[in-house]
Design an enzyme around this catalytic site. Structure first.
Site, short mmCIF file in Angstrom:
data_model
loop_
_atom_site.label_atom_id
_atom_site.label_comp_id
_atom_site.label_asym_id
_atom_site.label_seq_id
_atom_site.Cartn_x
_atom_site.Cartn_y
_atom_site.Cartn_z
CB SER A 41 -0.95 -0.04 1.25
OG SER A 41 -1.59 1.21 1.33
CE1 TYR B 168 -4.41 -2.14 4.91
CE2 TYR B 168 -3.37 -0.04 4.65
CZ TYR B 168 -4.04 -0.89 4.00
OH TYR B 168 -4.12 -1.32 2.63
CE LYS C 280 -1.86 -4.10 3.18
NZ LYS C 280 -2.06 -5.02 2.07
#
Length: 270
Positions: free
Chosen positions: A156, A169, A173
């Site tokens: 991401s 998150y 990533k």
């Protein structure tokens, strides 16, 4: 046409969104595909329903509509045993595996110091342990086959910059980037390339943050800053799929260890 003609790909998280798009795009260019998804909800800490078995079957039909073969396996990336079932399906149905697209991912929001342990664990288990499990399942057979191959892990823009309000998150990533870099060195001797793709916000994925984006942007100015892309507000799944296709094809035969951004300029902006 035919950029991955004769190849076989395994795509995780393929019941909708980016995973479905990757499976269809690879099939359009000649690949047969094994698609997986968990097909049920796994945690109350995720603010949206996960994809269904019916959606996974829809992906199968979309792949088959291109004229290529497709097999669906209901599998949870948090389990290496279930990932091995998916790899075995590729072996039994197609006799080979050339490309692994470790795409499955989840997200939620919250200040890092307020996240529950379960919220942290489910994101890390799917987003970071999941690609590792997929690699653990697929790589031994790819090495044994001796044909080289490509591993593509979905990261991401949050895998490059310190996005908020989802530290778990963002950490996951970033984590897959470290995994990719190590694997690209370990697997080079086997002619297996390993790269990450880094989208900004992607439309039509089924993933939400649980509140309207406008509300979150007003509440979190740094989120609003991160979400501002110079080229466009968001990218579409097919934009990311075109990067996946390149990394799966022989056009990228000397591309490994790359962080491939498909982010409308997000990570380069001032």
């Amino acid at each position: 046409m035919g950029r991955v003609e004769g190849k076989v790909a395994l795509v995780t998280g393929a019941a909708r969104g980016q995973g479905r798009s990757h499976a269809v795009r690879l099939a359009e260019e000649g690949a047969d595909v094994v698609v997986t998804d968990v097909c049920h909800d796994i945690s109350d800490e995720l603010p949206y329903p996960l994809a269904s078995k019916e959606q996974l079957e829809e992906t199968v039909e979309l792949v088959r509509a291109t004229g290529r073969r497709c097999v669906a396996v209901q599998a949870d990336v948090r389990s290496v045993a279930e990932m091995r079932v998916a790899v075995d399906a590729a072996r039994e149905e197609f006799g080979r595996l050339d490309t692994l697209v470790a795409n499955a991912g989840v997200m939620s929001i919250g200040a890092a110091w307020e996240l529950s342990e379960e919220a942290w664990d489910v994101v890390m288990d799917v987003n970071l342990k999941g690609p590792w499990n997929a690699v653990r399942a697929a790589i031994p057979w790819m090495i044994e086959a001796g044909q080289g191959g490509s591993v593509i892990i979905t990261s991401s823009a949050a895998g490059i910059r310190g996005h908020v309000p989802y530290a778990h998150y963002t950490a996951s990533k970033h984590g897959v980037v470290g995994l990719m870099k190590a694997l690209s060195n370990e697997l080079a001797q086997h002619r297996i390339r390993v790269n990450t793709v880094h989208p900004t916000g992607v439309s039509d994925t089924g993933i939400t943050v649980g509140v309207p984006i406008e509300e979150l942007a007003a509440r979190e100015p740094l989120f609003a800053l991160a979400a501002m892309n110079p080229l466009a507000p968001y990218v579409e799944p097919r934009d990311v799929s075109n990067a996946v296709l390149f990394l799966a094809s022989d056009e990228s035969r000397y591309v490994t260890g790359l962080q491939f951004t498909v982010d409308a300029g997000s990570t380069n902006k001032p």
